[in-house]
Design an enzyme around this catalytic site. Structure first.
Site, PDB file in Angstrom:
ATOM      1  N   LYS A  29      37.877  29.411  37.432  1.00  0.00           N
ATOM      2  CA  LYS A  29      35.948  29.326  37.285  1.00  0.00           C
ATOM      3  C   LYS A  29      35.694  28.356  36.060  1.00  0.00           C
ATOM      4  O   LYS A  29      34.612  28.863  35.739  1.00  0.00           O
ATOM      5  CB  LYS A  29      36.023  30.554  36.759  1.00  0.00           C
ATOM      6  CG  LYS A  29      35.613  32.166  38.419  1.00  0.00           C
ATOM      7  CD  LYS A  29      34.505  31.321  39.071  1.00  0.00           C
ATOM      8  CE  LYS A  29      35.082  32.469  40.641  1.00  0.00           C
ATOM      9  NZ  LYS A  29      33.594  33.239  41.863  1.00  0.00           N
ATOM     10  N   GLU A  81      26.354  36.046  36.153  1.00  0.00           N
ATOM     11  CA  GLU A  81      27.297  37.588  35.947  1.00  0.00           C
ATOM     12  C   GLU A  81      28.545  37.543  36.687  1.00  0.00           C
ATOM     13  O   GLU A  81      28.894  36.232  36.325  1.00  0.00           O
ATOM     14  CB  GLU A  81      26.499  37.192  37.753  1.00  0.00           C
ATOM     15  CG  GLU A  81      27.585  36.890  38.512  1.00  0.00           C
ATOM     16  CD  GLU A  81      27.281  35.128  38.202  1.00  0.00           C
ATOM     17  OE1 GLU A  81      26.586  34.553  37.658  1.00  0.00           O
ATOM     18  OE2 GLU A  81      28.521  34.684  39.570  1.00  0.00           O
ATOM     19  N   SER A 119      44.135  30.630  44.009  1.00  0.00           N
ATOM     20  CA  SER A 119      42.555  30.099  43.362  1.00  0.00           C
ATOM     21  C   SER A 119      42.706  30.978  41.653  1.00  0.00           C
ATOM     22  O   SER A 119      42.011  30.550  40.456  1.00  0.00           O
ATOM     23  CB  SER A 119      40.909  31.238  43.776  1.00  0.00           C
ATOM     24  OG  SER A 119      41.874  32.109  44.020  1.00  0.00           O
TER      25      SER A 119
HETATM   26  C1  LIG Z   1      40.671  33.868  41.651  1.00  0.00           C
HETATM   27  C2  LIG Z   1      39.893  33.861  42.378  1.00  0.00           C
HETATM   28  N1  LIG Z   1      39.357  33.509  43.506  1.00  0.00           N
HETATM   29  C3  LIG Z   1      38.252  33.934  43.798  1.00  0.00           C
HETATM   30  C4  LIG Z   1      37.081  34.249  43.606  1.00  0.00           C
HETATM   31  C5  LIG Z   1      35.776  34.062  44.185  1.00  0.00           C
HETATM   32  O1  LIG Z   1      34.678  33.180  44.233  1.00  0.00           O
HETATM   33  P1  LIG Z   1      34.685  32.128  44.950  1.00  0.00           P
HETATM   34  O2  LIG Z   1      34.219  32.173  46.008  1.00  0.00           O
HETATM   35  O3  LIG Z   1      33.273  31.088  44.167  1.00  0.00           O
HETATM   36  O4  LIG Z   1      35.936  31.798  44.439  1.00  0.00           O
HETATM   37  C6  LIG Z   1      37.339  34.761  42.393  1.00  0.00           C
HETATM   38  C7  LIG Z   1      35.709  35.860  41.808  1.00  0.00           C
HETATM   39  O5  LIG Z   1      35.891  36.325  40.796  1.00  0.00           O
HETATM   40  C8  LIG Z   1      38.057  34.801  41.260  1.00  0.00           C
HETATM   41  O6  LIG Z   1      38.517  35.218  40.053  1.00  0.00           O
END
Ligand SMILES: Cc1ncc(COP(=O)(O)O)c(C=O)c1O
Lengths: 258, 403
Positions: B94, B116, B382
């Site tokens: 993020k 948000e 992620s």
């Molecule tokens: C670690 C992590 N992965 C994935 C996401 C999902 O978001 P996005 O689909 O935009 O990557 C979040 C959202 O809070 C997150 O904190």
């Protein structure tokens, strides 16, 4: 083709009082009863809100009324059911106000056709982009004689106001301040100048002011500037608490008119 | 529809095929127009690029490693690399987007920042960059998420952000996004809204995807030096709004030999009525200013999503994913709460990495795909699991077999 909104503004172009209510609120079947009472009180125009789960442009009061209406089981389909007898109750111009996703799921042409069938005169769809109106909605609006009213805000540029005026039919909805509905914001002091500027554009449409028109003082202030104003949240609060529509609505409307 | 080259970017009107656009109240027209007219010029300017690259390198810690997960590879009898977005400053991908947008907000002269957040990772990232730039920061977070992601709430507050508890609707990410948009309507002149995923009105989906595209740019370079080719056979990422997936897919979109796999949260199961697998159970409509797939009733009311993972608990999906889904350029799988929890424990015990619950959904999908031993798989990890520790501990306490 005649449209009741145009007819209204031909007869009257000052102190237009428009009332917003949420369909199916406070009770599922209250919609027509409230409209009937507003007709008896001789308001000029009615806007019926189609309840939506995620009303982005609305503040807490209208959000809550939407939520209650949805819990009451209101759907767009049964709003049209309820409005079947609309024209035996009133000859006032009536608009529907709602969010575009509801219309999309109902079917765009079917929606306009239904509006025409029950005697709706106009639509306010705050999240319908002007470009999409032109490319998709306009043919149906014309075919079914429904006026689509667009919003402008104190931020809208003169150039864009002219474009909106070109496309808007019936009137233009001037949002009084940068806010969601029912905010506690005062009418901004810069509004007088802003309205002067707008008037100098010599628009073809009349202007009604909405958002933040709580009662008589705001209504009078708005009517000094434009053709009239729309009261929403404070009317919703009133009917939400009312145990006697006839008495409470008459009293509310007469305080504003007198 | 079938996929052909060079058709996956947003067009000049802000659409991916039929998806995208800007369905917003007129009050926000100027703000969105200002962004639309300026984002590409600003992002392509030398001063922006220099500052962005410098912060990603020296503040965020990029490039993040591309780690060959030997034990995981052995388990699935293929070659699996983890793109370690969990090692970023603040613990998830993020921050890439938050850095980009704060630099943009600075150049647009905005003094007040709103965001948000679901899992709190985007909220923490935004609070972090606001602290760095000395800007006021207000984060909207659903009350339910405030409860399940307490460590991130504490971090945001410590960073100086105001966290507003959202009690409307389901009290999760969808409602936090509604409140952020309402705030923006009420403060249209001085405020920039840092959206945390590839959602919202155009140009947000494209802008956020571009900021996250650093992920796939790095994968290409890193893979070349690891295995002598830029392209893997698979790229796998979890999808909430879809930003980490959009970033991981970005530079592979036109390399049609690379299979792109997005993984949604099916919660208690696709047909359980408690799910967040938008592309599986949703239909096209409008949510948060964008035309895309969303979970809704026949009457067009947005329905309540459910996932154990706050970051995936969202009833919509970015328009780019709706388009990749419809053109079949990417495939979308789904994973239940339980499968994700097992994947958390598996990665922790096999590789010594505690993943975020969101990322664990991508990991759990590994067992749904028939890899060849010769395949090269890149999985976008992620985020890290610190924020989810309470959930993990509770789960382990009640599921002794997992120990
Ligand atoms: C670690 C992590 N992965 C994935 C996401 C999902 O978001 P996005 O689909 O935009 O990557 C979040 C959202 O809070 C997150 O904190």
């Amino acid at each position: 083709m005649q449209n009741r909104i145009d007819n209204l503004f031909k007869q009257k172009n000052k102190n237009i009082l428009s009332i917003f209510l949420t369909a199916g609120y406070p009770k599922h079947d209250d919609t027509l009863a409230i409209i009937k009472q507003l007709d008896a009180c001789k308001v000029d125009l009615i806007e019926i809100g189609i309840p939506y789960s995620d009303p982005l442009a609305d503040g807490p009061i209208i959000q809550q009324s939407s939520q209650v209406a949805l819990e009451n089981g209101v759907t767009l389909k049964n709003i049209f059911e309820q409005l079947k007898n609309l024209r035996s109750v009133t000859q006032m111009p009536v608009l529907l106000m709602g969010y575009i996703n509801t219309v999309l799921q109902f079917g765009i042409e079917t929606f306009y056709q239904k509006c025409n069938e029950v005697g709706i005169d106009g639509l306010i769809l705050p999240d319908l982009p002007l470009e999409e109106y032109n490319s998709v909605h306009k043919v149906y609006a014309q075919k079914y004689n429904i006026h689509v009213v667009f919003l402008i805000s104190p931020n809208t540029s003169a150039q864009r106001i002219k474009v909106i005026d070109e496309q808007s039919k019936g009137f233009i909805y001037l949002v009084s301040s940068n806010s969601t509905t029912g905010s506690g914001k005062e009418l901004p002091t810069t509004l007088v100048q802003k309205v002067e500027d707008i008037k100098n554009l010599h628009l073809k449409n009349p202007l009604l002011m909405g958002f933040g028109i709580k009662g008589k003082p705001e209504f009078d202030a708005a009517c000094k500037l434009v053709n009239g104003a729309i009261i929403g949240s404070s009317f919703i609060t009133l009917v939400g608490h009312s145990t006697n529509f006839e008495k409470d609505i008459s009293q509310f409307i007469s305080t504003i008119k007198n | 529809m079938t996929a052909t080259k060079n058709q996956f970017n947003v067009n000049e009107f802000g659409y991916y095929g039929q998806f995208g656009g800007a369905y917003i109240p007129e009050i926000l027209f100027n703000n969105v127009e200002e962004l639309k007219n300026n984002y590409l010029t600003i992002m392509n300017s030398q001063s922006f690029k220099t500052e962005f690259d410098d912060l990603l390198k020296n503040y965020v810690g990029r490039p993040t490693p591309l780690y060959l997960a030997k034990n995981l590879s052995k388990q699935f009898n293929t070659t699996i690399y983890l793109k370690r977005e969990d090692l970023n400053h603040t613990g998830a991908h993020k921050i890439n987007n938050a850095i980009g947008q704060i630099l943009l907000a600075n150049r647009l002269g905005k003094k007040r920042i709103i965001a948000e957040t679901g899992a709190g990772q985007h909220g923490v990232a935004t609070a972090t960059v606001c602290a760095l730039m000395g800007l006021e920061c207000i984060v909207y977070m659903g009350q339910a998420d405030i409860e399940r992601q307490a460590p991130n709430v504490a971090r945001m507050k410590m960073l100086g952000a105001k966290v507003v508890s959202v009690t409307s609707g389901t009290k999760t990410l969808k409602d936090a996004t509604n409140e952020a948009i309402r705030d923006w309507i009420n403060h249209a002149e001085d405020t920039h809204y840092i959206i945390g995923s590839v959602v919202g009105p155009h140009p947000y989906p494209d802008m956020v995807a571009r900021f996250q595209s650093v992920i796939s740019a790095e994968i290409k370079t890193q893979l070349l030096s690891c295995v002598g080719k830029q392209n893997p056979d698979y790229v796998i990422a979890c999808v909430g709004g879809g930003s980490n997936a959009a970033g991981a897919f970005y530079h592979f979109l036109n390399d049609l030999e690379v299979q792109l796999i997005g993984v949604e949260a099916s919660g208690k199961g696709i047909h359980s009525g408690h799910t967040a697998a938008t592309l599986t159970v949703g239909t096209p409509g409008i949510i948060h200013g964008s035309k895309t797939y969303l979970m809704q009733t026949n009457d067009g009311q947005i329905t309540e999503p459910y996932s154990i993972s706050a970051g995936l608990d969202y009833p919509g999906v970015g328009p780019v994913h709706a388009y990749l889904f419809e053109t079949k350029r990417a495939n979308y799988l789904s994973v239940t709460d339980d499968e994700a929890m097992h994947a958390v424990i598996n990665l922790t015990q096999k590789e010594g990495i505690i993943p975020a619950l969101e990322s664990a959904h991508a990991l759990a999908a590994l067992s749904q795909i028939n890899f060849k031993p010769s395949d090269t798989v890149v999985l976008n990890l992620s985020g890290r699991g610190d924020k989810d520790l309470t959930t993990y501990i509770n789960y382990l306490d009640t599921h002794t077999h997992a120990k």
